[in-house]
Design a protein around this motif. Structure first.
Motif, PDB file in Angstrom:
ATOM      1  N   UNK A 251     -26.567 -33.213  -3.054  1.00 37.31           N
ATOM      2  CA  UNK A 251     -26.903 -31.077  -3.683  1.00 37.31           C
ATOM      3  C   UNK A 251     -25.100 -30.603  -3.824  1.00 37.31           C
ATOM      4  N   UNK A 252     -24.936 -30.421  -4.658  1.00 35.44           N
ATOM      5  CA  UNK A 252     -23.331 -30.247  -4.792  1.00 35.44           C
ATOM      6  C   UNK A 252     -23.901 -28.660  -4.160  1.00 35.44           C
ATOM      7  N   UNK A 253     -22.992 -27.639  -3.422  1.00 40.98           N
ATOM      8  CA  UNK A 253     -22.317 -26.312  -3.192  1.00 40.98           C
ATOM      9  C   UNK A 253     -21.240 -25.581  -4.085  1.00 40.98           C
ATOM     10  N   UNK A 254     -21.514 -24.502  -4.478  1.00 42.93           N
ATOM     11  CA  UNK A 254     -20.155 -24.017  -4.989  1.00 42.93           C
ATOM     12  C   UNK A 254     -20.031 -23.459  -3.473  1.00 42.93           C
ATOM     13  N   UNK A 255     -18.499 -23.191  -3.946  1.00 46.14           N
ATOM     14  CA  UNK A 255     -17.928 -22.193  -3.520  1.00 46.14           C
ATOM     15  C   UNK A 255     -16.815 -23.064  -1.544  1.00 46.14           C
ATOM     16  N   UNK A 256     -16.931 -24.951  -2.365  1.00 47.86           N
ATOM     17  CA  UNK A 256     -16.598 -25.861  -1.286  1.00 47.86           C
ATOM     18  C   UNK A 256     -15.250 -26.526  -1.530  1.00 47.86           C
ATOM     19  N   UNK A 257     -15.529 -27.604  -1.323  1.00 47.87           N
ATOM     20  CA  UNK A 257     -13.746 -28.569  -1.668  1.00 47.87           C
ATOM     21  C   UNK A 257     -14.722 -29.218  -3.897  1.00 47.87           C
TER      22      UNK A 257
ATOM     23  N   UNK B 148       2.383 -29.505 -15.709  1.00 49.22           N
ATOM     24  CA  UNK B 148       0.687 -30.320 -15.414  1.00 49.22           C
ATOM     25  C   UNK B 148      -0.067 -30.262 -13.922  1.00 49.22           C
ATOM     26  N   UNK B 149       1.133 -31.168 -12.960  1.00 48.36           N
ATOM     27  CA  UNK B 149       0.852 -31.145 -11.640  1.00 48.36           C
ATOM     28  C   UNK B 149       0.745 -29.935 -11.238  1.00 48.36           C
ATOM     29  N   UNK B 150       2.311 -28.431 -11.125  1.00 48.15           N
ATOM     30  CA  UNK B 150       1.583 -27.517 -10.540  1.00 48.15           C
ATOM     31  C   UNK B 150       0.387 -26.379 -11.283  1.00 48.15           C
ATOM     32  N   UNK B 151       0.042 -26.808 -11.827  1.00 49.96           N
ATOM     33  CA  UNK B 151      -0.921 -26.480 -12.893  1.00 49.96           C
ATOM     34  C   UNK B 151      -2.275 -26.051 -12.140  1.00 49.96           C
ATOM     35  N   UNK B 152      -2.463 -27.164 -11.682  1.00 46.82           N
ATOM     36  CA  UNK B 152      -3.785 -28.184 -10.543  1.00 46.82           C
ATOM     37  C   UNK B 152      -4.094 -27.686  -9.988  1.00 46.82           C
ATOM     38  N   UNK B 153      -2.105 -28.202  -8.914  1.00 40.63           N
ATOM     39  CA  UNK B 153      -2.625 -27.242  -7.478  1.00 40.63           C
ATOM     40  C   UNK B 153      -2.020 -25.568  -7.370  1.00 40.63           C
ATOM     41  N   UNK B 154      -2.294 -24.464  -8.901  1.00 42.60           N
ATOM     42  CA  UNK B 154      -1.786 -23.634  -8.392  1.00 42.60           C
ATOM     43  C   UNK B 154      -3.485 -22.762  -8.798  1.00 42.60           C
ATOM     44  N   UNK B 155      -4.301 -23.244  -9.470  1.00 47.26           N
ATOM     45  CA  UNK B 155      -5.469 -23.605 -10.018  1.00 47.26           C
ATOM     46  C   UNK B 155      -6.524 -23.858  -8.406  1.00 47.26           C
ATOM     47  N   UNK B 156      -6.240 -24.447  -8.069  1.00 47.72           N
ATOM     48  CA  UNK B 156      -6.874 -25.106  -6.951  1.00 47.72           C
ATOM     49  C   UNK B 156      -6.838 -23.824  -5.729  1.00 47.72           C
ATOM     50  N   UNK B 157      -5.646 -23.483  -5.636  1.00 46.22           N
ATOM     51  CA  UNK B 157      -5.275 -22.463  -4.974  1.00 46.22           C
ATOM     52  C   UNK B 157      -6.299 -21.084  -5.005  1.00 46.22           C
ATOM     53  N   UNK B 158      -5.952 -20.430  -6.161  1.00 50.19           N
ATOM     54  CA  UNK B 158      -6.616 -19.767  -6.478  1.00 50.19           C
ATOM     55  C   UNK B 158      -8.096 -19.599  -6.096  1.00 50.19           C
ATOM     56  N   UNK B 159      -9.066 -20.730  -6.865  1.00 49.64           N
ATOM     57  CA  UNK B 159      -9.566 -20.983  -6.326  1.00 49.64           C
ATOM     58  C   UNK B 159     -10.006 -20.892  -4.731  1.00 49.64           C
ATOM     59  N   UNK B 160      -9.075 -21.952  -4.549  1.00 48.59           N
ATOM     60  CA  UNK B 160      -9.507 -21.380  -2.775  1.00 48.59           C
ATOM     61  C   UNK B 160      -9.957 -20.008  -2.350  1.00 48.59           C
ATOM     62  N   UNK B 161      -9.040 -18.778  -2.479  1.00 51.42           N
ATOM     63  CA  UNK B 161      -9.230 -17.879  -2.035  1.00 51.42           C
ATOM     64  C   UNK B 161     -10.008 -17.499  -2.538  1.00 51.42           C
ATOM     65  N   UNK B 162     -10.971 -17.591  -3.499  1.00 50.42           N
ATOM     66  CA  UNK B 162     -12.465 -17.372  -3.899  1.00 50.42           C
ATOM     67  C   UNK B 162     -13.795 -17.629  -2.684  1.00 50.42           C
ATOM     68  N   UNK B 163     -13.239 -18.666  -2.006  1.00 49.46           N
ATOM     69  CA  UNK B 163     -14.251 -18.882  -2.062  1.00 49.46           C
ATOM     70  C   UNK B 163     -15.275 -18.507  -1.059  1.00 49.46           C
ATOM     71  N   UNK B 164     -14.965 -17.558  -0.053  1.00 50.59           N
ATOM     72  CA  UNK B 164     -16.179 -16.499   0.497  1.00 50.59           C
ATOM     73  C   UNK B 164     -16.517 -15.971  -0.272  1.00 50.59           C
TER      74      UNK B 164
END
Length: 584
Positions: free
Chosen positions: A157-163, A184-200
């Motif tokens: 049961x996937x939940x958004x706002x997680x890993x 491309x690797x840096x872009x993947x990292x930056x995309x993940x980093x921005x998404x992490x900040x939005x998880x709350x």
């Protein structure tokens, strides 16, 4: 145990090859070691048990060890072909699978497996081979997308706002990027980093606690290692989010006792059940249905007959029985979330008797000491002093999982861990955190050398209270200055100047202080420098091939040149360093 110094180099590969994967694993493991306590501190979902950072560290450690083993099977000196990219990414995925811990660690293992599926197909057949030419950036994009697809399939049961959300953002960031592999690797990292900040903003429990998702934070850390390995540039750090205070870092010689995990909510299932399972795909489909009906946080990852099963349930026995019906479960671990720490045992594996100390009832001993040592003589010495010994081989330091197993083997309610090597700081801390979750009170005394461990063992007194014993052992270790002689493997810059291959190096407290050409004379210079600051006792630990005549010469040198200083000699037998010195 200190290795001869090597200048720090950043390897910037032009292709995503076997070496790049090895560097990625090393960078990710080191970064998780530094971030482990912070990640543990913000672990509030799905259960606030304060172990996500530790679980991720141990998962990546297992992956990194498997990658190292793939290279060990193809030593350059043997003339054998270097491992291919396919060899290494498959080893990485398998290592993560068998070592996966916790909800986030299990999902990370599946993400790595998804990446390995694509990268192995692209790189199969090449000696150390990468994805090749202009296809390498596209290969990384496809690998990240495949990782996301497999991870969502593995979670019931996937939940958004997680890993999972963070992983999606990494794949999308890579897909939007244009340019070379590093870009491309840096872009993947930056995309993940921005998404992490939005998880709350996506998960109420995170918003209430004022933190980002712990598993997502760990994935961003792992992707940061990938970006650095492929671009040669360390990316910006993940956002600092812990509103829950993390445990204070231990000073260089202050025992780390740990404050324990954050309180778990009374809501939700009582047990976490994890096991490896040998079973076919058809049987696993039925297992998912049975486990989904029993509890939540169900994640089943793997394939090709081997699976890692993770679930939170109230009936732990039923979860294990479901695995037995599907195939052969082993490495079964059951954690009771709601029980006090001192009553959380690790479940023994089926068919494997529980370890019992001497005594009619098999109850845990009150206190034990676990010591890491590099030679047979040191092992015998520490064992005679009552310690549980972890022996090491040159170039193969024990990992956190091995140290955690040694703590279990000690079978005591209280354990003092002596790593005796500065490089074991992160594995020792991770092992201690895992043992605490299993109900053991653990203190890590960050001994940097076996002579500091010997000094700590000499004042160990089980009749004292745990805290008093730890303080006394820490003080004895801290009062012992340590040195070591090593032979330089190649030309290098050091704190003492440039050394050539074959030079004898005298390292004091980890830094090269003396460069010489003859071992005994270099050792005498090291002793004189150390004793210039005072001292009452010199300890000499002789390596496997050091002649007794050199020890006699050094004893005489101390006796004649330094009044009222005693010398004690041990035949340590360590293969890595011809001589280890302690001054108290």
């Amino acid at each position: 145990m200190t290795r001869s110094p090597t200048p720090r180099r950043t390897y910037v590969p032009h292709t995503l090859d076997a070496d790049a994967v090895r560097i990625w694993c090393g960078l990710a493991l080191d970064a998780l070691g530094r971030a482990r306590e912070d990640i543990d501190a913000i672990n509030v979902y799905p259960v606030a048990d304060g172990d996500t950072g530790t679980n991720l560290y141990l998962t990546v450690e297992s992956a990194a060890q498997a990658v190292d083993a793939a290279f060990d099977g193809h030593p350059a000196s043997s003339g054998a072909a270097r491992p291919s990219l396919a060899d290494v990414v498959r080893a990485m995925a398998h290592g993560a699978l068998i070592g996966a811990r916790g909800n986030s660690g299990t999902i990370l293992a599946q993400l790595l497996r998804g990446m390995a599926d694509v990268l192995a197909e692209d790189g199969d057949g090449g000696e150390g081979g990468g994805t090749g030419g202009g296809d390498e950036a596209d290969g990384l994009r496809r690998a990240l997308r495949r990782a996301v697809d497999l991870a969502y399939l593995a979670v019931a049961h996937p939940v958004e706002g997680t890993v999972l959300t963070v992983a999606v953002a990494a794949a999308e960031g890579a897909e939007r990027a244009t340019g070379d592999l590093g870009t491309v690797a840096r872009a993947a990292y930056e995309g993940a980093r921005a998404a992490l900040q939005a998880t709350p903003g996506q998960l109420d429990v995170l918003a209430r606690a004022g933190v980002v998702d712990a598993g997502g934070y760990g994935l961003v850390t792992v992707l940061g290692g990938l970006a650095e390995a492929l671009s040669g540039e360390a990316p910006a750090a993940p956002p600092a989010a812990p509103a829950i205070p993390a445990p204070a870092s231990a000073s260089p010689l202050t025992a780390e006792t740990g404050a324990g995990p954050v309180d778990c909510s009374a809501d939700g299932p009582a047990f976490e059940v994890i096991y490896l399972l040998e079973a076919g795909d058809g049987a696993v489909a039925g297992l998912r249905e049975r486990l989904d009906a029993l509890g939540d946080s169900l994640v089943v990852v793997g394939g090709d007959g081997l699976w890692n099963v993770h679930v939170h349930v109230d009936d732990a026995g039923a979860a294990v029985e479901a695995g037995i019906q599907a195939g052969r479960p082993y490495r079964i671990r059951i954690t009771h979330f709601g029980a006090p720490a001192e009553r959380r045992p690790a479940a023994p594996e089926p068919g494997r008797p529980e370890r019992r100390p001497d005594g009619p009832s098999g109850e845990r001993a009150t206190r034990a000491v676990v010591a890491v040592v590099p030679g047979d003589g040191l092992a015998a010495l520490c064992a005679e002093a009552g310690a549980t010994v972890v022996a090491t081989d040159p170039g193969k330091p024990p990992g956190g999982s091995e140290l955690a197993e040694a703590i279990r083997r000690a079978h005591a309610r209280e354990v003092v861990l002596l790593p005796n090597d500065a490089e074991l700081r992160h594995p020792a801390a991770a092992a201690a955190a895992q043992a605490r979750a299993e109900g053991v009170r653990v203190a890590v005394i960050p001994t940097r050398s076996p002579v500091q461990g010997i000094a700590a063992l000499a004042v160990h007194e089980p009749a004292r209270s745990f805290d008093e014993d730890v303080v006394a052992m820490t003080s004895a270790a801290g009062a012992t200055r340590c040195a070591e002689l090593a032979v330089a493997e190649h030309r290098s810059w050091t704190m003492a100047g440039v050394c050539q291959a074959g030079d004898v190096l005298g390292l004091i407290d980890g830094d090269v202080a003396v460069i010489g050409t003859e071992l005994a004379r270099t050792a005498e210079t090291v002793l004189d420098r150390m004793l210039a600051a005072g001292g009452e006792m010199v300890t000499l630990v002789l390596g496997a091939d050091l002649p007794d005549a050199i020890a006699e010469r050094l004893e005489r040198h101390v006796r004649e040149g330094h009044f009222a200083v005693d010398t004690i000699v041990y035949r340590g037998g360590q293969p890595s360093a011809p001589l280890i010195i302690g001054v108290e």
